[in-house]
Design a protein around this motif. Sequence first.
Motif, PDB file in Angstrom:
ATOM      1  N   GLN A 196      46.706  -9.972  63.165  1.00  0.00           N
ATOM      2  CA  GLN A 196      47.219 -11.194  62.537  1.00  0.00           C
ATOM      3  C   GLN A 196      47.373 -10.985  61.030  1.00  0.00           C
ATOM      4  N   PHE A 197      46.456 -10.257  60.442  1.00  0.00           N
ATOM      5  CA  PHE A 197      46.538  -9.908  59.023  1.00  0.00           C
ATOM      6  C   PHE A 197      47.812  -9.109  58.743  1.00  0.00           C
ATOM      7  N   LYS A 198      48.061  -8.093  59.552  1.00  0.00           N
ATOM      8  CA  LYS A 198      49.242  -7.248  59.353  1.00  0.00           C
ATOM      9  C   LYS A 198      50.529  -8.051  59.532  1.00  0.00           C
ATOM     10  N   LYS A 199      50.499  -8.964  60.496  1.00  0.00           N
ATOM     11  CA  LYS A 199      51.670  -9.817  60.737  1.00  0.00           C
ATOM     12  C   LYS A 199      51.933 -10.726  59.531  1.00  0.00           C
ATOM     13  N   ALA A 200      50.859 -11.251  58.956  1.00  0.00           N
ATOM     14  CA  ALA A 200      51.000 -12.123  57.784  1.00  0.00           C
ATOM     15  C   ALA A 200      51.560 -11.351  56.594  1.00  0.00           C
ATOM     16  N   VAL A 201      51.073 -10.120  56.389  1.00  0.00           N
ATOM     17  CA  VAL A 201      51.567  -9.287  55.289  1.00  0.00           C
ATOM     18  C   VAL A 201      53.062  -9.042  55.445  1.00  0.00           C
ATOM     19  N   GLN A 202      53.468  -8.671  56.651  1.00  0.00           N
ATOM     20  CA  GLN A 202      54.879  -8.376  56.887  1.00  0.00           C
ATOM     21  C   GLN A 202      55.754  -9.602  56.684  1.00  0.00           C
ATOM     22  N   LEU A 203      55.256 -10.763  57.104  1.00  0.00           N
ATOM     23  CA  LEU A 203      56.052 -11.973  56.932  1.00  0.00           C
ATOM     24  C   LEU A 203      56.252 -12.292  55.455  1.00  0.00           C
ATOM     25  N   CYS A 204      55.190 -12.161  54.666  1.00  0.00           N
ATOM     26  CA  CYS A 204      55.312 -12.396  53.219  1.00  0.00           C
ATOM     27  C   CYS A 204      56.329 -11.447  52.596  1.00  0.00           C
ATOM     28  N   LYS A 205      56.294 -10.199  53.030  1.00  0.00           N
ATOM     29  CA  LYS A 205      57.201  -9.207  52.466  1.00  0.00           C
ATOM     30  C   LYS A 205      58.649  -9.459  52.890  1.00  0.00           C
ATOM     31  N   GLU A 206      58.828  -9.962  54.090  1.00  0.00           N
ATOM     32  CA  GLU A 206      60.181 -10.270  54.570  1.00  0.00           C
ATOM     33  C   GLU A 206      60.754 -11.528  53.925  1.00  0.00           C
ATOM     34  N   ARG A 207      59.895 -12.519  53.701  1.00  0.00           N
ATOM     35  CA  ARG A 207      60.374 -13.838  53.259  1.00  0.00           C
ATOM     36  C   ARG A 207      60.221 -14.087  51.764  1.00  0.00           C
ATOM     37  N   SER A 208      59.530 -13.195  51.050  1.00  0.00           N
ATOM     38  CA  SER A 208      59.335 -13.420  49.616  1.00  0.00           C
ATOM     39  C   SER A 208      59.513 -12.109  48.869  1.00  0.00           C
ATOM     40  N   ASN A 209      59.156 -12.115  47.593  1.00  0.00           N
ATOM     41  CA  ASN A 209      59.340 -10.925  46.757  1.00  0.00           C
ATOM     42  C   ASN A 209      58.150  -9.993  46.787  1.00  0.00           C
ATOM     43  N   MET A 226      64.008  -8.894  40.983  1.00  0.00           N
ATOM     44  CA  MET A 226      62.639  -8.354  41.015  1.00  0.00           C
ATOM     45  C   MET A 226      62.440  -7.539  42.284  1.00  0.00           C
ATOM     46  N   ASP A 227      61.932  -6.312  42.118  1.00  0.00           N
ATOM     47  CA  ASP A 227      61.620  -5.485  43.277  1.00  0.00           C
ATOM     48  C   ASP A 227      60.426  -6.072  44.017  1.00  0.00           C
ATOM     49  N   GLN A 228      60.197  -5.603  45.212  1.00  0.00           N
ATOM     50  CA  GLN A 228      59.030  -6.044  45.980  1.00  0.00           C
ATOM     51  C   GLN A 228      57.742  -5.639  45.253  1.00  0.00           C
ATOM     52  N   SER A 229      56.851  -6.595  45.103  1.00  0.00           N
ATOM     53  CA  SER A 229      55.574  -6.343  44.439  1.00  0.00           C
ATOM     54  C   SER A 229      54.438  -6.498  45.441  1.00  0.00           C
ATOM     55  N   ASN A 230      53.542  -5.548  45.422  1.00  0.00           N
ATOM     56  CA  ASN A 230      52.341  -5.598  46.264  1.00  0.00           C
ATOM     57  C   ASN A 230      51.145  -5.765  45.338  1.00  0.00           C
ATOM     58  N   ILE A 231      50.618  -6.973  45.288  1.00  0.00           N
ATOM     59  CA  ILE A 231      49.622  -7.332  44.280  1.00  0.00           C
ATOM     60  C   ILE A 231      48.248  -7.472  44.928  1.00  0.00           C
ATOM     61  N   LEU A 232      47.259  -6.828  44.319  1.00  0.00           N
ATOM     62  CA  LEU A 232      45.887  -6.915  44.814  1.00  0.00           C
ATOM     63  C   LEU A 232      45.019  -7.572  43.748  1.00  0.00           C
TER      64      LEU A 232
END
Length: 389
Positions: free
Chosen positions: A355-368, A1-7
Amino acid sequence: MDQSNILWVDFLANGTRLLEPEKMKELIHKALKSKITHLVIDAKIPYGFTTFPSEFAYHVSEMKDKQYHAWKGRDFLQEMIHYAKGSGLKIIANVDIFAEGNGLEKEGMVYDRPEWQVVHYNEALSNTPTAAENRHDPTVFVNPIHPEVEAYELNIIQEIVRTYDIDGVVLDRCRYPNIYGDFSNLSREKFEAYIGQELNNWPEDIMTVEERNPTFGPLFPKWAEFRAKNIKNFVQKAKSVVKTKNSDLIFSIYVGSWYPLYYNEGVNWGSETYHPSLEWASDNYHTSGYAEEFDFIMTGCYYKDVTIEEAESNGRPASWYSVEGAMNMSKEAINGKVPVIGSLYLKDYTNNVDQFKKAVQLCKERSNGVMLFDTVYLEEYKWWNDLDL
């Protein structure tokens, strides 16, 4: 699965703001510009009302809250699909499953069908339901194993996949309300059949409660397994409804990431191959895991602390009280069987865009990918330009 950005687009939070078609078009435009790949659009909200005209459920314009009366005669789900068409955005319809009423307004399907309502622990002996999930939440839940409830929820899912040109379905609140429900006669009978014995001390053999503090009884591990199996059984039926219509439709779910405490919701969102070593988990608890039923799972990493180090320095009870720790917990429980998408509650980062931006990046690095809840906060905090996806 490619990286998904879900809103996520929650109707209760966004419905009045998106009344004008121009606002819907603007949302689609902003989402595309920010590299969002999927929009989750509410089709059925936490009080059981639908955002589309349903053969089975009440429409959102029938709620007592007058701000939603402007939706009378309109179809929020279809309008969002219409404006997203051709944009490349995938549209996933969200269905809140076992939440069927608003206890404050005394409205929703559960008030037409009181026999569906969850019976809470304190009412177990009298078998008289009370309305709210808890004292601070208006959401009223129904018993997942009531046959009429199951048929009703599956009918609505089928109605959505038959009627709308969507890319998938996500389930939410596909669970019990909390540890106190359901203790109805029906649940007792089904549990006794499940374990092959009659209970002499009901509900004390499962747990006792003093001043809202539950203490697990000898049968609690089997009870946790039973509840999780009930939810898994429903999930399998819902999947069949979705995939029978079109095997390419996405089938997903949102859950909280706090697995060690998820006996509260009566759900095992881990893999069947995951054997948790938790005091409340039976030897066969792993058989209730339902991760394999989904195309991907969104786990709510709803914490202000992003890193484990932050959680520890702030004295949190465990490492998984952080976005990083929650991602680790999610991946451990799902055990590589399906993709995991870290999900963020944007309100946790009010006035702290870094902190929001850091959380987004961590999710993208550690998950799909990442799921952002909710659109309303991107608007209120003016964070669209800070989304680095």
